[in-house]
Structure formats: C-alpha cells, structure tokens
Design an enzyme around this catalytic site. Structure first.
Site: not given
Lengths: 266, 94
Positions: A189, A193, A197
């Site tokens: 994660s 992430r 992004n």
C-alpha cells in the site's frame, strides 16, 4: 512522433541489462543525486548554524524539523532515536523526488537528446514514477518493521501474531495466511499509493503537453497555446499539493507502522 | 499507544481517536486495495510452492478481500463511535 509514441517515450526508463537485472539508470542517478543534495545542504547548514537569530534558510529547515518531530511525537509510542531522522529523510527525499515532476516534461529529455546526439534517447527524471523506487523504499521500511517487531515482541511473540491473530487459536492455518496477507499489504500500500499518484500526475502533465503538439499554424494557435498554459499552471499548482501530501503520507505511515511494531500487543 | 490515548482509554465517556488511527484513515482506501493484491500475491506464492495453481491464488484473493474489508471497517468504526458519542453528549447537555 504520434501521441501514443510520445507518451510511451516519456514513460520509458533509460536502462541497461535485461530481465530481472535491468537497471533503470535515470532513476538511480536522479535519486542518488537528490539524496546527495540533501546531505550536502544539511552538512553546509550544519557548519553555519546560528544560535542567536537564525537566518531565513535555517528557519525554514527548523520549521521542517519541528513539523516532523511533532508528527513523530503524535504517532510514535515510546522512544527510538532512529525514527525521527528516518522520517525526516523519507519526507525530504520523497518530496524532492516528487518535485522533479514539476519540471517541464520535455526539458530534460530534450537536453539529454541534444547531449547524447540520439534523438530517441530515453530519460525519465521522476524516480517516484518508477515502481522500483517506491517498492525499494517501502521494502526497506518493511524490513525495519519486521526487525523491530521481533526485537520488541521476541521471536515467539512475533510468531504468535501469525498463529492466533485475527481469528483465535482454532483457525491457525487461516490466521497464518491472513496475517501474512496483512503484513504484505503494508509495503504494497505504501509503494502503490506513491507510485500511482505520481504516475497519474506525470501522465496528466504529458497529456497537457500534447496540446502544444497539436498547435496549428494560424488562428487555432491563439486558442490552444493559452489553454495549454492555463491547464499546465493549474495542474502544477494542484500537483504541488499532491507531491507534498504524498511525501507526508509516506512519512507518517512509516512512523505509524514502526509504532505498531514497537507495541507489545498487536 | 500514545500518552493521550492511555488517558482516553480510562475514560468511559470520551472515545477520542488516536492520532495513529487518524493517520491510518488517510490510507484506508489504498489499504483495502493493497490487501486484496497482497492476497493474490501470497496465493500465487503458495501455489508456486505447492504446485496447486489456482486454488490458493483464488482462496487467498478472497481472504485478502475479506481482510481488507475488515481492516477498513475497523478503522472507520471509530468515526461512527465518535459521531454517536457526540450526539449522546449533546442530548445529555440539552
């Protein structure tokens, strides 16, 4: 060069080797250079520290230090002298790597092509848009999590977490798999992430840059050129927030996960 | 737990979320996705070891989904508790 080729070209790393042993040279060089920049600035500032009234830059660095130490105090139980420097390093390094996204997408690749004389030379200057960088960082954090979990809870305590969590002693095989999944999801994660992004941000910059590629000679340019400038500026301002937020999240979740590893009971 | 939470845990009326939980809430969405992906990765690894493709791959994928949903539920439950407590406090004051 068509639209698809343009995007593919900008999203391809300059690499050597093949298969598992492929090294993304641009990612490695840029991230190491940014790391050296942090070390260099820190060393220089360390030599010129003022105890009375600090100068502007020292003030700025001290405000970052305060910000990080407040977050460490809030999110980390107990005391470990490694956590705050680690958090500060992660925040600054990730922020700087993210910041490379704000440099015009064609600038460095174009200069690189001029220097090398190869009009198809690849160069991707944002290390955090490379999954290898984000996974490497999150795996390093994961190794620290495992190390401190074993150090604080002991080998048996850490093993117990796998055996009896979350469904109790009657579901040991399921518990092992569930805890394994939970543990693996932490670095995943963190890495996905940040990568997601920044990769998406880079892609939007590329799409906006493509508007310039469609510039027609004549009256149409009067519409497309200002549109590109406005969109680029708007996305740049928004992305400044995104890169800071992502660096902050990566830092804070590192502290939180390490804090959880420092707790006696999971 | 951090110092403020120790204090909070002793109180029956205040269920303040710890800063840690707040920070974890930032990543609740990606935590769910990552847990599902982690399930498939662990399943793939187990199938690779035992040569049982695709039994563990699918089973662990489902477990990852359940685990992810459970994690998000546990994290977001704090928000419900807070809201309920706030409503109770307000009605007590009135």
């Amino acid at each position: 060069m068509g639209t698809v080729e343009y995007i593919q070209h900008h999203l391809t790393n300059n690499s050597v080797g093949e298969g598992f042993w492929t090294f993304h040279l641009d990612t490695i060089i840029v991230s190491v250079m940014l790391g050296m920049l942090i070390i260099g600035v820190a060393m220089r500032l360390g030599k010129q520290l003022e105890t009375g009234t600090p100068g502007g830059f020292q003030n700025f660095v001290e405000s970052i230090l305060d910000f990080v130490s407040v977050n460490v105090r809030d999110a980390f139980p107990g005391h470990n002298p490694l956590i705050a420097p680690l958090a500060l390093t992660i925040f600054l390094w990730v922020w700087l790597m993210n910041f490379m996204d704000l440099i015009p997408v064609d600038l460095f690749p174009y200069l690189f092509q001029l220097i090398t004389g190869d009009s198809h030379a690849y160069l991707k200057i944002v290390p955090t848009t490379d999954l290898n960088t984000t996974l490497a960082m999150s795996l390093t954090v994961f190794c620290l999590i495992v190390f401190y979990s074993i150090k604080i809870k002991g080998v048996w305590g850490y093993t117990k977490m796998f055996l009896f969590h979350p469904f109790g002693k009657f579901f040991v095989p399921v518990n092992i798999i569930m805890t394994l999944i939970e543990e693996v999801s932490k670095p995943l994660s963190l890495a996905l992430r940040l990568f997601g992004n920044l990769f998406a941000g880079e892609l939007v910059f590329l799409l906006i840059a493509l508007i310039g590629g469609t510039l027609a000679v004549g009256a149409a340019a009067l519409f497309w050129a200002p549109l590109q400038v406005i969109l680029d500026l708007a996305w740049l301002i928004f992305h400044l927030l995104v890169i800071t937020l992502q660096a902050f999240i990566f830092m804070v979740l590192t502290i939180v996960y390490l804090g959880m590893a420092h707790e006696e009971a999971h | 737990m951090t110092e403020p939470n120790k204090k909070n845990s002793t109180s029956k009326h205040i269920i303040a979320p710890s800063p840690v939980a707040n920070y974890l809430l930032i990543g609740a969405g990606s935590m769910f996705t990552a847990t599902v992906i982690a399930g498939f990765i662990v399943g793939y690894a187990l199938d690779y070891i035992f040569g049982t493709m695709p039994i563990f791959f699918l089973a662990c994928g489902v477990l990852g989904f359940i685990g992810g949903a459970q994690k998000v539920r546990l994290l977001t439950r704090r928000l419900d508790q807070q809201a309920t407590q706030k409503t109770k406090d307000e009605s007590n004051v009135e």
